[in-house]
Design a protein around this motif. Structure first.
Motif, short mmCIF file in Angstrom:
data_model
loop_
_atom_site.label_atom_id
_atom_site.label_comp_id
_atom_site.label_asym_id
_atom_site.label_seq_id
_atom_site.Cartn_x
_atom_site.Cartn_y
_atom_site.Cartn_z
N THR A 174 0.86 -1.18 0.00
CA THR A 174 0.00 0.00 0.00
C THR A 174 0.89 1.23 0.00
N PHE A 175 0.45 2.25 -0.71
CA PHE A 175 1.23 3.48 -0.78
C PHE A 175 0.52 4.55 0.02
N LYS A 176 1.29 5.35 0.70
CA LYS A 176 0.67 6.42 1.48
C LYS A 176 -0.18 7.29 0.56
N ASP A 177 -1.39 7.51 1.00
CA ASP A 177 -2.32 8.27 0.19
C ASP A 177 -1.80 9.67 -0.06
N ILE B 27 3.25 -6.35 17.34
CA ILE B 27 2.74 -5.24 16.55
C ILE B 27 1.48 -4.70 17.22
N PHE B 28 1.21 -3.42 17.03
CA PHE B 28 -0.01 -2.80 17.54
C PHE B 28 -0.99 -2.59 16.39
N SER B 29 -2.24 -2.44 16.74
CA SER B 29 -3.26 -2.29 15.69
C SER B 29 -3.00 -1.06 14.82
N ASP B 30 -2.44 -0.02 15.41
CA ASP B 30 -2.24 1.17 14.57
C ASP B 30 -1.13 0.99 13.55
N THR B 31 -0.07 0.28 13.93
CA THR B 31 1.02 0.02 12.98
C THR B 31 0.55 -0.91 11.86
N LEU B 32 -0.15 -1.96 12.26
CA LEU B 32 -0.65 -2.92 11.27
C LEU B 32 -1.62 -2.23 10.31
N ALA B 36 -1.29 -1.77 6.24
CA ALA B 36 -2.29 -2.34 5.35
C ALA B 36 -3.21 -1.28 4.75
N GLY B 37 -2.97 -0.03 5.14
CA GLY B 37 -3.77 1.05 4.57
C GLY B 37 -5.18 1.19 5.13
N VAL B 38 -5.37 0.79 6.38
CA VAL B 38 -6.68 0.94 7.03
C VAL B 38 -6.48 1.54 8.42
N THR B 39 -7.57 1.91 9.08
CA THR B 39 -7.46 2.49 10.42
C THR B 39 -7.23 1.40 11.47
#
Lengths: 204, 204
Positions: A174-177, B27-32, B36-39
């Motif tokens: 994924t690329f940073k938006d 890993i933490f949810s924010d890094t993952l 992966a391009g999601v929140t």
DNA sequence: TAGATTGTTAATCGATTAACAATC
DNA sequence: TAGATTGTTAATCGATTAACAATC
């Protein structure tokens, strides 16, 4: 307005071209919906978003609809696209018949492997170093990334610096938006894994 | 539960495999999410749907997460898939490296063109007439349709009759939804047209 | 303990569908 | 006119995000 509705317009157009070929002149939203796999309400809603109107009681005239969709989807002029990555996938996309037929032209393919270069081919395969120059010279806005995952970020950076505005990404990276670059992802492997999940029999 | 969340699990898994390779354990949810391009909320929500849990304060252990995802996504056994259509795209998918690496095996490719048949190849290319027999003999559940649009419906009917349960469809044809067959569509051309739409400068 | 992160519930957002007035 | 279909608004549905209590 809505990303998915634009793709549905492409789908409607494809259906209409086929029906037109078969000699039909008019169509109703329910028939078109059925052919495209969506509801009649969805069809009318999508058309409404883009200001496409038909005739109460008379449905839509296929030729008019195609003309309107050709405008919206920029089918009156050829859009030139480049591919980065001359592997199996890149080469398959290079000759994908659906593109040329619908005003999309693959102008060139780029790769880092010197053995893959062929400047004289129908669609030339050029060294990656030349991609910026090519983009500038030919006014290319859109690129397809079909390289191994490890190379994806580097290719993205190069393309972005070269001023590319849209990317069709076949890697899983994924690329940073970014304000300036629109990225659409095609996650082939995940689509298949999704199918595996949903077809596996659930444990009792 | 949710179709998109299953595909995101595939994506998380891919990210985790990469991070694992790089030597990370936790890993933490924010890094993952970022990778992966999601929140972060999306990651935790997806995990919650599939009953995956981590440690309050300590995040997730990457190896455990991969093991859990391998179970959910059936990565412990090889899934055999067939391709119908030995054109450019079919051949590219036949050798797609992402599949083999993640327990997906292309068992055979089928085509109507006799000049394309090669029974002895690494991945054999067989006549379409043999597809039903092959599916039965090898317990195949999933097929990829990579034929021209005009042949799509016929191929779909054959596959359905042969008991296929999931189809990855690369044509622009839609198939009537069926209880027994799950269809995922990859509309390559529409993805590119979508990009063309969103990168075109809006008329002033 | 204080601080940080999960897991889940509730709120929001967006997209699809239903319904129906307008009208050909 | 009667009947059928569009175009649009309102209702529904589903998915994402925000928020925060639980807890390590």
């Amino acid at each position: 307005m809505n990303k998915k509705s634009v793709s549905r317009l492409s789908h409607y157009r494809k259906v209409l071209l086929r029906l037109n070929e078969l000699g039909f002149d008019r169509i109703f939203s329910d028939t078109l919906g059925e052919e495209a796999g969506v509801t009649a309400a969805q069809v009318r809603k999508d058309f409404s978003i883009f200001g496409i109107s038909g005739n109460k009681r008379g449905g839509y005239i296929i030729a008019d609809l195609i003309a309107r969709l050709d405008d919206i989807l920029k089918k009156r002029t050829v859009t030139r696209v480049i591919i980065v990555g001359a592997g199996n996938l890149g080469k398959a996309l290079m000759h994908y018949p659906g593109f040329r037929r619908d005003s999309i032209e693959i102008s060139a393919v780029f790769d880092i492997d010197p053995t893959k270069i062929s400047r004289k081919a129908d669609v030339p395969v050029l060294p990656l170093e030349e991609v910026g120059e090519f983009i500038a010279a030919h006014g290319i806005d859109i690129a397809i990334i079909a390289v191994p995952d490890v190379a994806a970020q580097r290719v993205f950076d190069i393309l972005q610096r070269a001023g590319i505005r849209g990317i069709l990404n076949f890697t899983t990276m994924t690329f940073k938006d970014n304000e300036d670059v629109v990225v659409n992802n095609v996650y082939l492997q995940f689509e298949l894994e999704n199918l595996i999940y949903f077809t596996a029999e659930k444990p009792a």
